[in-house]
Design a protein around this motif. Sequence first.
Motif, short mmCIF file in Angstrom:
data_model
loop_
_atom_site.label_atom_id
_atom_site.label_comp_id
_atom_site.label_asym_id
_atom_site.label_seq_id
_atom_site.Cartn_x
_atom_site.Cartn_y
_atom_site.Cartn_z
N GLU A 46 3.69 -10.74 -0.13
CA GLU A 46 2.44 -10.07 -0.45
C GLU A 46 2.59 -8.56 -0.36
OE1 GLU A 46 -0.74 -10.51 2.40
OE2 GLU A 46 0.62 -10.50 4.12
N GLN A 47 1.89 -7.87 -1.23
CA GLN A 47 1.85 -6.42 -1.18
C GLN A 47 0.87 -6.01 -0.09
OE1 GLN A 47 1.47 -4.22 -4.95
NE2 GLN A 47 0.01 -2.85 -3.95
N ILE A 48 1.31 -5.12 0.81
CA ILE A 48 0.43 -4.69 1.89
C ILE A 48 0.07 -3.22 1.81
CG2 ILE A 48 1.09 -6.52 3.52
CD1 ILE A 48 2.93 -4.43 4.87
N ALA A 49 0.87 -2.42 1.12
CA ALA A 49 0.56 -0.99 1.01
C ALA A 49 1.23 -0.42 -0.22
CB ALA A 49 1.02 -0.23 2.25
N ALA A 50 0.59 0.55 -0.83
CA ALA A 50 1.15 1.20 -2.01
C ALA A 50 0.81 2.68 -1.99
CB ALA A 50 0.60 0.55 -3.29
N ILE A 51 1.68 3.47 -2.63
CA ILE A 51 1.44 4.91 -2.72
C ILE A 51 1.87 5.37 -4.10
CG2 ILE A 51 3.71 5.47 -1.70
CD1 ILE A 51 2.23 7.82 -0.26
N SER A 52 1.08 6.24 -4.68
CA SER A 52 1.37 6.74 -6.02
C SER A 52 2.59 7.67 -6.00
CB SER A 52 0.16 7.47 -6.57
OG SER A 52 -0.15 8.60 -5.76
N GLY A 53 3.10 7.96 -7.18
CA GLY A 53 4.31 8.77 -7.29
C GLY A 53 4.20 10.13 -6.61
N SER A 54 3.04 10.76 -6.73
CA SER A 54 2.83 12.06 -6.10
C SER A 54 2.49 11.96 -4.62
CB SER A 54 1.70 12.79 -6.82
OG SER A 54 0.47 12.13 -6.57
N GLY A 55 2.10 10.78 -4.20
CA GLY A 55 1.66 10.58 -2.82
C GLY A 55 0.18 10.83 -2.61
N ALA A 56 -0.54 11.12 -3.67
CA ALA A 56 -1.95 11.50 -3.53
C ALA A 56 -2.86 10.29 -3.28
CB ALA A 56 -2.42 12.24 -4.77
N ILE A 57 -2.45 9.12 -3.72
CA ILE A 57 -3.31 7.94 -3.65
C ILE A 57 -2.58 6.84 -2.90
CG2 ILE A 57 -4.66 6.28 -4.98
CD1 ILE A 57 -4.42 8.21 -7.36
N THR A 58 -3.31 6.15 -2.04
CA THR A 58 -2.75 5.02 -1.32
C THR A 58 -3.70 3.82 -1.43
OG1 THR A 58 -3.77 5.73 0.76
CG2 THR A 58 -1.50 6.44 0.35
N ASN A 59 -3.14 2.67 -1.17
CA ASN A 59 -3.91 1.44 -1.24
C ASN A 59 -3.36 0.47 -0.20
OD1 ASN A 59 -4.11 -1.54 -2.55
ND2 ASN A 59 -5.86 -0.31 -3.17
N TYR A 60 -4.27 -0.30 0.44
CA TYR A 60 -3.84 -1.21 1.51
C TYR A 60 -4.49 -2.58 1.37
CZ TYR A 60 -2.36 3.10 3.78
OH TYR A 60 -1.74 4.29 4.07
N ALA A 61 -3.74 -3.58 1.79
CA ALA A 61 -4.32 -4.91 1.92
C ALA A 61 -5.27 -4.92 3.13
CB ALA A 61 -3.22 -5.95 2.12
N ASP A 62 -6.28 -5.77 3.07
CA ASP A 62 -7.25 -5.84 4.16
C ASP A 62 -6.58 -6.17 5.49
OD1 ASP A 62 -9.96 -7.30 2.18
OD2 ASP A 62 -9.33 -5.22 2.46
N SER A 63 -5.51 -6.95 5.44
CA SER A 63 -4.85 -7.39 6.67
C SER A 63 -4.22 -6.25 7.47
CB SER A 63 -3.78 -8.44 6.35
OG SER A 63 -2.84 -7.91 5.43
N VAL A 64 -3.95 -5.11 6.82
CA VAL A 64 -3.30 -4.00 7.51
C VAL A 64 -4.11 -2.72 7.48
CG1 VAL A 64 -1.04 -4.99 6.98
CG2 VAL A 64 -1.95 -3.15 5.54
N LYS A 65 -5.21 -2.72 6.75
CA LYS A 65 -6.02 -1.51 6.59
C LYS A 65 -6.49 -1.02 7.96
CE LYS A 65 -8.43 -1.61 2.93
NZ LYS A 65 -9.47 -1.94 1.92
N GLY A 66 -6.31 0.27 8.22
CA GLY A 66 -6.69 0.85 9.49
C GLY A 66 -5.61 0.79 10.55
N ARG A 67 -4.56 -0.02 10.33
CA ARG A 67 -3.46 -0.11 11.29
C ARG A 67 -2.15 0.45 10.74
NH1 ARG A 67 -1.56 -4.94 12.94
NH2 ARG A 67 -2.10 -5.99 10.99
N PHE A 68 -1.92 0.29 9.44
CA PHE A 68 -0.68 0.73 8.81
C PHE A 68 -0.97 1.94 7.92
CE2 PHE A 68 1.74 -3.61 8.71
CZ PHE A 68 1.49 -3.76 10.07
N THR A 69 0.02 2.84 7.82
CA THR A 69 -0.09 4.01 6.95
C THR A 69 1.18 4.16 6.14
OG1 THR A 69 -1.51 5.14 8.55
CG2 THR A 69 -0.48 6.49 6.85
N ILE A 70 1.02 4.24 4.83
CA ILE A 70 2.16 4.48 3.95
C ILE A 70 2.19 5.96 3.59
CG2 ILE A 70 0.85 3.94 1.85
CD1 ILE A 70 3.45 2.70 0.71
N SER A 71 3.39 6.53 3.52
CA SER A 71 3.55 7.93 3.13
C SER A 71 4.91 8.06 2.44
CB SER A 71 3.46 8.86 4.34
OG SER A 71 4.49 8.57 5.28
#
Length: 120
Positions: A46-71
């Motif tokens: 399953e996909q849990i986190a994503a970040i755009s090419g520039s790093g400006a936009i991120t997206n998280y699965a509900d299961s990790v939102k608020g606990r995990f950070t992608i950069s």
Amino acid sequence: QVQLVESGGGLVQAGDSPRLSCTASGRTFSRYNMGWFRQAPGKEREQIAAISGSGAITNYADSVKGRFTISRNNAKNTVYLQMNSLKSGDTAVYYCAAGENWPKIFVNYWGQGTQVTVSS
């Protein structure tokens, strides 16, 4: 061709805050959206986190939102996953991936995966 190498996994305690890293080869790193996926035993990847090419936009699965950070650091061709407040349910093999589309990444390249085992 892009090669991805993850690091930072291992055996951790519940509540720990490890960070995974994924370093890419090649000169086209910034053109790809990057994602972190995980696969627990007996479950689908399953996909849990994503970040755009520039790093400006991120997206998280509900299961990790608020606990995990992608950069990402495009100068270092590296994407990170900071994991906080780990639970036993976070035990899985974690993969980084490079691809297109948003927010669901269509993967062009996978890393080899790194095991994260959360001990309670």
